[in-house]
Scaffold this active site. Sequence first.
Site, PDB file in Angstrom:
ATOM      1  CD  GLU A 171      45.146 141.044  53.266  1.00  0.00           C
ATOM      2  OE1 GLU A 171      44.168 141.798  53.344  1.00  0.00           O
ATOM      3  OE2 GLU A 171      45.089 139.911  52.781  1.00  0.00           O
ATOM      4  CD  GLU A 227      44.930 136.552  56.091  1.00  0.00           C
ATOM      5  OE1 GLU A 227      43.948 136.643  55.318  1.00  0.00           O
ATOM      6  OE2 GLU A 227      45.314 137.488  56.791  1.00  0.00           O
TER       7      GLU A 227
HETATM    8  C1  GAL Z   1      42.391 139.028  54.516  1.00  0.00           C
HETATM    9  C2  GAL Z   1      42.710 139.653  55.853  1.00  0.00           C
HETATM   10  C3  GAL Z   1      42.113 138.867  56.994  1.00  0.00           C
HETATM   11  C4  GAL Z   1      40.684 138.530  56.685  1.00  0.00           C
HETATM   12  C5  GAL Z   1      40.620 137.758  55.391  1.00  0.00           C
HETATM   13  C6  GAL Z   1      39.233 137.331  55.007  1.00  0.00           C
HETATM   14  O1  GAL Z   1      42.457 139.960  53.498  1.00  0.00           O
HETATM   15  O2  GAL Z   1      44.096 139.768  56.039  1.00  0.00           O
HETATM   16  O3  GAL Z   1      42.207 139.619  58.177  1.00  0.00           O
HETATM   17  O4  GAL Z   1      39.939 139.692  56.598  1.00  0.00           O
HETATM   18  O5  GAL Z   1      41.104 138.574  54.367  1.00  0.00           O
HETATM   19  O6  GAL Z   1      39.234 136.635  53.777  1.00  0.00           O
END
Ligand code: GAL
Length: 681
Positions: free
Chosen positions: A153, A309
């Site tokens: 990110e 994710e």
């Molecule tokens: C994303 C990040 C992850 C984790 C996740 C939690 O933004 O890439 O490492 O922090 O959020 O929702």
Amino acid sequence: MAGLNDATRGRLLFGGDYNPEQWPPEVWQEDVRLMRDAGVTLATVGVFSWATLEPSPGARDFGWLDDVLGRLDEAGIGVCLATPTASPPPWLGARHPETLPRDEHGTVVWYGSRNQFCASSPVYREHAARITEDLARRYGRHPALRLWHVNNEYGTACYCDETARHFRSWLRDRYGTLQALNEAWGTAFWSQRYGTWDEIIPPRRAQYLINPTQVLDFRRFTSDALLECFVAERDIVAAHSPDVPVTTNFMPLFAGQDGWRWAAEEDVVSVDLYPDPAAAHDDATGPAHGALVQDLTRSQAGGPWMLMEQAASAVNWRPVNRPKPEGLMRQWSLQAVARGADAICFFQWRQSRQGSEKFHSAMLPHAGEHSRTFDQVRALGEELAGLTDVVGTTVTASVAVLHEWSAWWASGQPGRPSAALDYPAVLATWHQALWEQNLTTDFAHPEADLTGYRLVVVPQLYLLSDAALDNLTRYVRGGGTLVCGFFTGVADVDDRIREGGVDERLRRLLGIARVHEWWPLAEEERVGLSDGSHGTVWSEDLELADAADDSEDAGRAEVIAAYATGPLAGRPAVTRATAAGDVGAAWYVSTLPERPALRALLAEAARTAGATPVLPDAPAGCEAVRRGELLFLLNHLPEQITVPLQDPHTDLLSGQAHPTEVTLGRHGVAVLTPTPKGSRA
Ligand code: GAL
């Protein structure tokens, strides 16, 4: 060039971020057992492992990673290996404070969290390159390696002196001479003229409004500076494993990166997506947000993409973090598949017991393997494994929504007609109005080839390049239908207001002589329209072009709706123009209609343009998407719905035949394949 198909190898990828460094080796053994149990095919390893891999400057500890990758490989689980450069170890910041970013006030952003690096720092870049090089040399040919995940990110902006130097060299490349820069930035205003390059700084904290073009260029520069970091690491890993694709995960509809430029540098486009489980089914933060981000990511990828994710249940960063009710995680995962994802992954595999994210859900929660969450994860793994028919197939859209980051950066600045104008909210309202009627949409850059689309909509692009304006003109002249939202085509690429306030090419296309004044509405204010609907956010005092102008390219506009209340009562609000001999049409919508009205307007534009919804008879609340030969149906209503079908289908998830209709319960999904003629439905 390597692509996502090299990673999927014919199966939807399923898995998540795996952070074994937070656990002792006994747990790794259990992890692998449970990953197999859940049908995990991909584990993303090492995203935040820098301090473990390089415990002190120049030291290397790869033993644990050898062990973990070996175990995953033995179990047949693929690895998405991350470069750890998103979170430098404390020693880097302590020894080299110049690697730490500074905010607009000049305040240092310290270590103790993550993402504390200045993209312009040569020292950061050098350390990042070294650890990446060693990682790639060691694992570039590892049998489990399926995909490289660079950093995480990207998005940290920095305003330090090193950044200032880098910004100047970026500006030199863009403008060549100081005179050109002074002209582009309009520095005659407020005595801002620069006499030497060294005087130029990032838009740091200042007394009052900062030069808007300086701010705009700094955003472009920041995106490019971060992109240089990505490209440098991408090239290192690619040199060691040319057949392994490379990605970096985007945040959803994120302002900090020019997503079109970034996607062009990636082998695989991936995104992180966290719609709010507490949102009502028709709220912009719920499944509509998911659909928007999925459509955008697919469009950036130009084909299948990766959901890097999502949350198995609750996140931990909203004021109140609601878990996902039973069935919702499955439905939102299948929504991503419907809209083109070939990989469904989570943050994270095992829920942490320590650190800032210990209350963030995971595939394997604190409650363990005998938990409702893990049961659902296991069931999803099994279902995804069965959906091999979908892998690599495409979603075809007849509607394009135009979106561009510079326009967002320029229109979101202070000193404009209204601070209530929120670019992503406007974009989301338009997308949702299309999504709600199952008009499948791509996103497109305003300079992209639009000829394949029946309908092109521009929710709001304040800044448009000459090439974009010519592109829109060509599109309509070629028979396309354009629906253009308010406050569009106002500025050029330097944020200089176009002659006449709105670009002349656009005005001619729209049949508008001039916009006398922007007339923004107060927050919560609604303006009545002559068709009984209401506009929000914005209105405009428009004057239509002279209908007697019979020159070939002059659009002649008819008023579709006029303002009915307020100071503009009686003046045009929504117009539709055609030019002599043209088949195309150009609509102008000078306010933001409330969603039902915008839906109706877009339905009419789509109908006349020949863009048809997927399954026109689907009831409200039913999302219908076609991917390849498959028809995905999702029920977003709290109650059961019945969806009529035109032909007999079989549901790949349940195995059930549906000759005429499908009934879907709460969070229900069907993935339908046409039943071959002659077989018994
Ligand atoms: C994303 C990040 C992850 C984790 C996740 C939690 O933004 O890439 O490492 O922090 O959020 O929702």
